[in-house]
Design a protein around this motif. Structure first.
Motif, short mmCIF file in Angstrom:
data_model
loop_
_atom_site.label_atom_id
_atom_site.label_comp_id
_atom_site.label_asym_id
_atom_site.label_seq_id
_atom_site.Cartn_x
_atom_site.Cartn_y
_atom_site.Cartn_z
N LEU A 308 1.32 -1.45 -0.04
CA LEU A 308 0.22 -0.09 0.00
C LEU A 308 0.93 1.27 0.57
O LEU A 308 0.55 1.76 -0.90
CB LEU A 308 -0.97 0.11 1.36
CG LEU A 308 -2.16 1.29 1.24
CD1 LEU A 308 -3.05 1.70 0.20
CD2 LEU A 308 -2.93 1.25 2.81
N PHE A 309 1.85 1.24 1.06
CA PHE A 309 3.23 2.25 0.43
C PHE A 309 3.12 2.39 -0.29
O PHE A 309 3.09 4.05 -0.98
CB PHE A 309 4.09 1.78 1.74
CG PHE A 309 3.63 2.07 2.94
CD1 PHE A 309 2.79 2.55 3.96
CD2 PHE A 309 4.63 2.57 3.83
CE1 PHE A 309 2.31 2.77 5.08
CE2 PHE A 309 4.28 2.56 5.60
CZ PHE A 309 3.32 2.70 5.55
N ASP A 310 4.03 1.52 -1.60
CA ASP A 310 4.27 1.80 -2.40
C ASP A 310 3.46 2.51 -3.17
O ASP A 310 3.44 3.17 -4.08
CB ASP A 310 4.83 0.33 -3.50
CG ASP A 310 6.17 0.06 -2.66
OD1 ASP A 310 6.47 0.60 -1.91
OD2 ASP A 310 6.96 -1.27 -2.85
N LYS A 311 1.68 2.09 -3.96
CA LYS A 311 1.80 2.29 -4.13
C LYS A 311 0.63 3.54 -4.22
O LYS A 311 0.19 4.02 -4.81
CB LYS A 311 -0.05 1.74 -4.04
CG LYS A 311 -1.09 1.58 -5.18
CD LYS A 311 -2.56 0.67 -4.90
CE LYS A 311 -3.64 0.92 -6.08
NZ LYS A 311 -5.01 -0.43 -5.12
N THR A 312 0.85 4.33 -3.00
CA THR A 312 0.36 5.29 -2.70
C THR A 312 1.77 6.05 -2.57
O THR A 312 1.60 7.25 -1.84
CB THR A 312 -0.68 5.77 -1.45
OG1 THR A 312 0.21 4.80 -0.17
CG2 THR A 312 -1.81 4.65 -2.16
#
Length: 409
Positions: A308-312
């Motif tokens: 999720l960190f990578d995606k956002t």
């Protein structure tokens, strides 16, 4: 790191700031914030913020030396390995990682009665805990790095702490034995066959790496439920030491006389984070910041949060009376808000008066340590979370946090 809330009745936030005679947040472009779809206006003057701060403020330190020690520990947290980076089966973080400056040592398995006497020259430490799931035996690893003002202080402390050993009754201490690692011969290692606990203190430079393995539950599951055997505790300790020591090669400890010069808010997010009131014990956080990797130590499932960190585009998280996550942009913040907070034990409650954009939940589940009330809100590229024992207090916290972000424009 990711706090989970009920996913029903999703609130999609489209926030833009405008400032006039009455401070309002309205859904129109051209006011200095990310543009977005129209949403209900928020009149900041009508929010109940209690006695909490409502304007951005650069952080200060009443005790600069102590704050410098905290910042130094958080710097270590940013480079420490996750449990899954030591052992792929350690997929769940099981305790809130924390900074420790003294007797509030990181592991409940260790005796801290003589901590101060055992650790002259101690600066600060950062600790994490990870656990394997039940189907893998549910063994755990507590891993910490302690920083000292000299190499000799670190070496002496490792030996002294190993002598103090486990937190157990005197009659139980008789069965504790010392072990030797072929891979790390300077490590001080003790093993309790009865408790199925192993602890290792490994001095390296100005650091002591402390690794505590608990296999008591694994021993039970294997005996009664045919769970697969966990890794040998010595092998797991060696791996934890190896991986952590390798990470420390990139870390330059701050000279003790320069700790007060460490920046309190290197990423400019702490000034926007709701500050923790003096003496507050409600929030299980710490005043400071962690980068993208460091914040994963606070995630229930760090690999899920990493994705999720990578995606956002999360790059930093601020911690005060709650936490503030900085994402790539406004759209990424909305994605994070709509994805991160999922927990079947948390049920939606009304939003605070005047702040319909906030998502608030009440916990109904088995954990006795979970906070009953949690609220989340997004603003621009930021996503904020606060929690409390009291519903009115959590409303005031999230309202104050929102006001700080709105007034930052």
């Amino acid at each position: 790191m990711v706090f989970r809330a009920g996913r029903s009745s999703r609130v999609r936030l489209r926030t833009v700031v405008c400032v006039g005679l009455a401070v309002m947040v309205v859904g129109s472009a051209g006011c200095g914030a990310d543009s977005g779809d129209s949403e209900q206006a928020v009149d900041l003057g009508k929010l109940d913020t209690g006695s909490y701060a409502t304007t951005p403020k650069d952080p200060t330190a009443a005790d600069p030396q102590a704050r410098g020690r905290v910042v130094e520990a958080l710097r270590v947290g940013n480079i420490m390995p996750l449990g899954s980076e030591v052992d792929p089966l350690l997929t769940h973080n099981t305790d809130v990682p924390h900074v420790f400056l003294g007797k509030n040592s990181f592991s409940g398995y260790l005796n801290v009665e003589h901590f101060d006497a055992d650790t002259p020259g101690f600066v600060s430490g950062f600790a994490t805990e990870a656990q394997a799931p039940a189907e893998s035996g549910r063994y755990s690893l507590d891993n910490a790095v302690m920083i000292f003002d000299s190499e000799s202080a670190a070496a002496n402390a490792a030996e002294a702490l190993a002598r103090t050993g486990f937190d157990m009754k005197d009659e139980e201490r008789a069965e504790v034995v010392s072990l030797q690692s072929n891979q790390h011969p300077t490590a001080h290692i003790i093993w309790s066959p009865k408790k199925q606990n192993l602890a290792a203190w490994y001095p390296t430079g100005r650091f002591v790496i402390v690794s505590v393995i608990n296999q008591a539950e694994e021993f039970y599951l294997q005996s009664y439920w045919n769970a697969p055997p966990a890794p040998a505790p010595m092998a797991l300790a060696d791996k934890a030491i190896e991986v952590t020591a390798d990470r420390l090669k990139s870390f330059q400890p701050t000279p003790p006389d320069k700790l007060t010069a460490l920046p309190l808010d290197p990423d400019g997010i702490l000034r926007l984070t709701l500050p923790r009131p003096e003496g507050d014990r409600t929030a299980n956080a710490f005043p400071g910041t962690l980068d993208k990797h460091g914040a994963l130590h606070k995630a229930d499932e760090p690999e899920v949060s990493r994705a999720l960190f990578d995606k956002t585009g999360v790059d930093v998280v601020g911690y005060g009376a709650g936490e503030l996550v900085r994402t790539r942009d406004h759209a990424a913040a909305r994605t994070y808000f709509d994805t991160a907070f999922i927990d079947k034990f948390q049920h939606r409650i009304d939003s605070p008066p005047g702040l319909p954009n906030a998502r608030c939940v009440k916990y109904h589940g088995p954990s006795k340590s979970a906070f009953p009330f949690t609220c989340h809100v997004t603003f621009g590229r930021y996503v904020a979370s606060v929690w409390s024992q009291q519903q009115q207090d959590v409303y005031q916290r999230i309202s104050a946090q929102y006001a700080i972000l709105a007034k930052s424009k």
